[in-house]
Design an enzyme around this catalytic site. Sequence first.
Site, PDB file in Angstrom:
ATOM      1  N   LYS A 188      13.792 -57.817  20.372  1.00 25.54           N
ATOM      2  CA  LYS A 188      13.001 -57.927  19.151  1.00 25.54           C
ATOM      3  C   LYS A 188      13.980 -58.021  17.983  1.00 25.54           C
ATOM      4  CE  LYS A 188       9.441 -55.562  16.469  1.00 25.54           C
ATOM      5  NZ  LYS A 188       8.548 -54.379  16.444  1.00 25.54           N
ATOM      6  N   LYS A 241      10.797 -61.584  20.801  1.00 31.38           N
ATOM      7  CA  LYS A 241      10.007 -61.624  19.562  1.00 31.38           C
ATOM      8  C   LYS A 241      10.935 -61.835  18.381  1.00 31.38           C
ATOM      9  CE  LYS A 241       6.738 -58.870  16.891  1.00 31.38           C
ATOM     10  NZ  LYS A 241       6.024 -57.612  16.744  1.00 31.38           N
ATOM     11  N   TYR A 306      -1.754 -65.021  17.804  1.00 32.05           N
ATOM     12  CA  TYR A 306      -2.933 -64.903  16.941  1.00 32.05           C
ATOM     13  C   TYR A 306      -3.895 -66.061  17.158  1.00 32.05           C
ATOM     14  CZ  TYR A 306      -0.136 -61.229  15.015  1.00 32.05           C
ATOM     15  OH  TYR A 306       0.603 -60.079  14.904  1.00 32.05           O
TER      16      TYR A 306
END
Length: 315
Positions: A188, A241, A306
Amino acid sequence: MSSFPATRLRRLRRTGALRDLVRETDVSIDDLVMPLFVAPDALPNERLPALSRHTVDGLVREVEELVRVGVGSVILFGIPEDKDEEGSGAWIEDGIVQQALRALRPRFPELLLITDVCLCEYTSHGHCGVIREGEVDNDASVELLARTAVSHVEAGADVVAPSDMMDGRVAAIREHLPQTPIVAYSAKYASAFYGPFREAAGSAPSFGDRRGYQMDPGNLREALRECELDAAEGADMLMIKPALPYLDVLRAVRDRFDLPVGAYNVSGEYAMVKAAAAAGDLDERGAALESLTAIKRAGADVIFTYWAKDFASWF
Ligand SMILES: [Zn+2]
């Protein structure tokens, strides 16, 4: 090797049926995980609908719709009523995510419930761990993250996903939860693409930034080391990510490891396309599908996005 004019690659591109038949990478709704935000008060987001906050009741209605259109997996983020230094709202029995899990679990027995495990939404300072002497204390934070993961599983979570980037957190969670799949946010990055998420989750740090624990964007070999450690500590899936600015990392991790690999198509990636579409510069549906296809082609088995809900209704 044959060459032009005998070989003509355009032959297989002529019709939609041909293109469908020979396509190397296809995105399926089964690959996608929809992020959801639950809070004591709803906070709709018209510009970026997937970043709206839901109450527990609102979340149940939203999930009803997701299940109806065919979304099979969600990841929950919680915004608590009260924050404190330690982030105790993350693990208390009646915490917001625990309430959401108890509401969703019996109603949607087939739905895969993943929880994000971190402290930043729950700490008054907004960092992903506890502060000791002005710094995020790794080992003290790891204990609290494990406690949080256990409380999620007790409330009905199927899978836990630690996103804090503390060293040793996967091992600590694994010790307490031998049966639970762990999706580790292994690589990340300290990214500028998290802006809209921080708004939705109310998790912007009140001082400093997260570069002391999230990864430096310039590093790829370090990502492989992070993945190696998480796999050794008992992670069942590795995650990268953000996704689109890190497709090379995704490919390198895919090539090196046999574990399932996930990618988080983050809020900034979603917001860029939304903004360009609103300005009339891009077609959202086409740009979203192309983005997800690229992430999958680079090596992701699973994409946190999303667009999961829209994808399910579009295709
Ligand atoms: Zn965090």
